[in-house]
Design an enzyme around this catalytic site. Structure first.
Site, short mmCIF file in Angstrom:
data_model
loop_
_atom_site.label_atom_id
_atom_site.label_comp_id
_atom_site.label_asym_id
_atom_site.label_seq_id
_atom_site.Cartn_x
_atom_site.Cartn_y
_atom_site.Cartn_z
NE ARG A 18 -0.72 -0.40 4.92
CZ ARG A 18 -0.96 0.25 6.05
NH1 ARG A 18 -1.82 1.22 6.09
NH2 ARG A 18 -0.35 -0.10 7.17
CB SER B 219 -5.82 2.80 6.11
OG SER B 219 -6.00 3.09 7.46
CD GLU C 167 -17.44 1.67 2.05
OE1 GLU C 167 -18.68 1.57 2.08
OE2 GLU C 167 -16.77 1.96 3.06
CG PHE D 147 -15.23 -2.01 3.58
CD1 PHE D 147 -16.15 -2.86 4.20
CD2 PHE D 147 -14.21 -1.48 4.35
CE1 PHE D 147 -16.05 -3.16 5.56
CE2 PHE D 147 -14.11 -1.77 5.70
CZ PHE D 147 -15.02 -2.60 6.31
CG HIS E 44 -5.93 -2.61 5.47
ND1 HIS E 44 -5.26 -1.59 4.82
CD2 HIS E 44 -5.74 -2.39 6.79
CE1 HIS E 44 -4.71 -0.80 5.72
NE2 HIS E 44 -4.98 -1.25 6.92
CG ASP F 50 -9.34 -3.64 12.36
OD1 ASP F 50 -9.30 -3.28 13.56
OD2 ASP F 50 -9.24 -2.85 11.41
NE ARG G 290 -2.65 -2.68 9.78
CZ ARG G 290 -2.46 -3.12 11.05
NH1 ARG G 290 -2.51 -4.40 11.32
NH2 ARG G 290 -2.25 -2.27 12.03
#
Ligand SMILES: Cc1ncc(C[n+]2csc(CCOP(=O)(O)OP(=O)(O)O)c2C)c(N)n1
Ligand SMILES: [Mg+2]
Lengths: 314, 273
Positions: free
Chosen positions: A7, A34, A55, A80, A106, A114, A164
């Site tokens: 990322r 993020s 989204e 998402f 992620h 999470d 991530r």
């Protein structure tokens, strides 16, 4: 080995693209820090749209931007971007074959604490099933930059799967990245491991261990899941007769599914799929979760041994 | 009207939930303190004054339900469930660990007392509506409460559920909006303004009250009033402070999803003593 999160590399590549091409626009859904689109937003505020926690609307808006000639990159967490907005991706992006790039971070269980609600282990399958969708799963920072640039340069929908955690930088800057062309990182004649994303470096480690045991393992870096490099798959099927696939994703519908479909259709050989076996993820530290779900070099070693037994039994 | 004694008791409960939130996220090294702290007074009022529950029978069909639609505030829910006796308080410190029932986001499959698995924002209100519809079909009188974030209501599905609740006259649904003014990328008004929130819910056919979400007497009064409403779902817009109770976290966007370090845990606990 130096570690960089894919990322992070995405954020840098976007900035570079932003400077080169005024048609590149970026959308995010309240996760800019993020997903690393934040820097693009800082440098090109007029070309950056934070859509808030929405989204579906992000994807729909990107479709409109693309229909009017822009090159939108949309980012959120993989769960998402591909899950929540799936039908928007299908009907507003893929069906009209619009030039929308979905770069989602992620992905997989390395999201960590999470937990299962946030760990996308289905996104490769969801995106791969859509006609005309290109699917990139870069293994490191160098491949990420190359995939982002390739995506911007091609016309049509592209999904880029990002992670991530920091991952080893495997490739030289001079990497010859061709969409749809697997990269052979190691040759061997006994078995082949087709790996994607964070599993590529683990496949190399497994091959190293197996070489010590006198087993020659070919390792292919599958940065493109679609279009799949069928030639590389069939060549490995013919030359090694034993295939292992490795992905931080469900064993259903992802790289393992794609490879098995190809092999079954033209040259059946045993295929052993390493990934999540029809389960959801859970909370934990990324390293613990990789261990928990068998996404390790050691697991790949036993998978190769397993598939070699199947080959011998034929 | 609740007595001053009851109000004081609930205020102390809320402080206790806040201490748990700090300890849990501190021990986990990750998690979402800001939005857990802003909701602590509301959750304390619900779990220790209003909700008709039996922790020994988490599946008792007549129980009231609470759906934490903003699932990242799991710490405040877990703290309330533990204090209410669903599981040992010690277990709170397993938050987010491998194998824990206290997943990063609430998981109804594993933890008793969790009415709905949440974490993907925008989905909780619809589930609350479904529970209320089922209650009506079964002739049961339980109430369903939901807690939404002010960033969360940017999700289109919230407004689909808002429309449905009014359409089906779900007067057993009471929702709270944790109107703390922040989401991850910044103040909600700057990222994607949901304002004016009270007018929007009113336009969607809801009974709407706007209160100070940290004033226990006001929370109790608002819920009492909401329960008396018939024929319409009720929204209580709670004006709150993200990070409430911990001075260095209050109104700081950076404390959305970052855990306090050991020295910060100490400072926060001292303030919440
Ligand atoms: C569908 C979805 N998109 C994105 C996220 C990531 N996310 C977690 S919390 C959050 C911000 C929530 O803001 P708000 O609703 O205002 O919560 P609060 O301020 O009460 O913490 C986001 C974007 C998510 N959990 N679900
Ligand atoms: Mg908020």
């Amino acid at each position: 080995m130096k570690k960089v999160a894919t990322r992070e590399a995405y954020g840098e590549a976007l900035l570079e693209l932003g400077r080169e091409n005024p048609d590149v626009v970026v959308l995010d859904a309240d996760l800019a820090k993020s997903t690393k689109t934040f820097d693009f937003g800082k440098h090109f505020p007029e070309r950056f749209f934070d859509m808030g926690i929405a989204e579906q609307n992000m994807i729909g808006t990107a479709a409109g931007l693309a229909a009017a000639g822009k090159i939108p990159f949309c980012s959120s967490f993989a769960i998402f971007a591909t899950g929540r907005a799936f039908e928007q991706v299908r009907n507003s992006v893929a069906y009209p074959h619009l030039n929308v790039k979905i770069a989602a971070s992620h992905a997989g269980v390395t999201v960590g604490e999470d937990g299962g609600s946030h760990q996308s282990v289905e996104d490769i399958a969801l995106m791969r099933v859509l006609p005309g969708m290109t699917v990139f799963v870069p293994a490191d920072a160098v491949e990420t930059r190359a995939a982002v640039r390739a995506a911007a340069g091609m016309n049509g929908p592209v999904y880029i799967r990002l992670g991530r955690p920091g991952v080893p930088v495997l490739h030289e800057q001079s990497l010859d990245f061709k969409p749809g062309r697997a990269i052979k990182l190691r040759d061997g004649g006994d078995a082949a491991i087709f790996a994607t994303g964070i599993m590529v470096s683990m496949a190399l480690e497994a091959a190293e261990i197996l070489t010590g045991e006198g087993i020659g393992v070919r390792v292919l870096d599958m940065h493109t899941i679609k279009p799949l490099d069928e030639a590389a798959v069939l060549q490995a099927a013919k030359e090694t007769g034993a295939i292992v696939t490795a992905e931080e994703h469900s064993i259903i519908g992802g790289l393992g599914g794609a490879v098995a479909e190809t092999v079954c259709a033209s040259h059946p050989v045993p295929v052993y799929r390493v990934g999540l076996s029809d389960v959801f993820g859970e909370s934990g530290k990324p390293a613990e979760l990789l261990e928990r779900f068998g996404l390790t070099p050691a697991r790949l070693v036993t998978a190769v041994q397993e598939v070699l037994k199947q080959k011998a039994a034929l | 009207m609740a007595t001053q004694e009851e109000i004081t008791r609930l205020e102390e409960k809320a402080r206790q939930l806040r201490r748990h939130i700090i300890r849990m996220t501190g021990a986990a090294g990750s998690g979402h303190p800001g939005g857990s702290l802003s909701a602590a007074d509301i959750v304390a009022a619900l779990y220790f004054h209003f909700l008709c529950l039996d922790p020994a029978r988490p599946d008792w069909p007549d129980r009231d339900r609470f759906v934490l639609s903003k699932g990242h505030a799991a710490p405040v829910l877990y703290a309330a469930l533990a204090e209410r006796g669903y599981f040992p308080v010690d277990e709170l410190l397993t938050l987010r660990r491998l194998g824990s029932r206290l997943q990063g986001h609430p998981d109804m499959k594993h933890l008793p007392g969790v009415e709905m698995s949440t974490g993907s924002l925008g989905q909780g209100l619809a589930a609350a509506n479904g529970m209320a519809l089922a209650g009506r079909l079964d002739g049961r009188d339980y109430r369903v409460y939901a807690l939404l974030g002010d960033g969360e209501i940017q999700e289109g599905m919230i407004w689909e559920a808002a429309m449905a609740a009014a359409h089906y006259k779900l007067d057993h649904v009471t929702a709270f909006l944790d109107h703390n003014g922040f989401q991850i990328d910044g103040p909600t008004r700057q990222v994607m303004s949901p304002e004016p929130v009270a007018d929007k819910w009113r336009a969607f056919g809801w009974d709407v009250q706007v209160i100070d979400g940290h004033d226990m007497a006001a929370i109790l009064q608002a819920v009492e009033k909401a329960r008396a409403v018939t024929g319409r779902p009720q929204m209580i817009v709670a004006e709150t402070v993200k990070g409430k109770g911990c001075s260095f976290m209050e109104n700081q966007v950076g404390w959305h999803g970052v855990a306090p370090k050991p020295d910060e845990v100490e400072r926060a606990l001292a303030e919440l003593a």
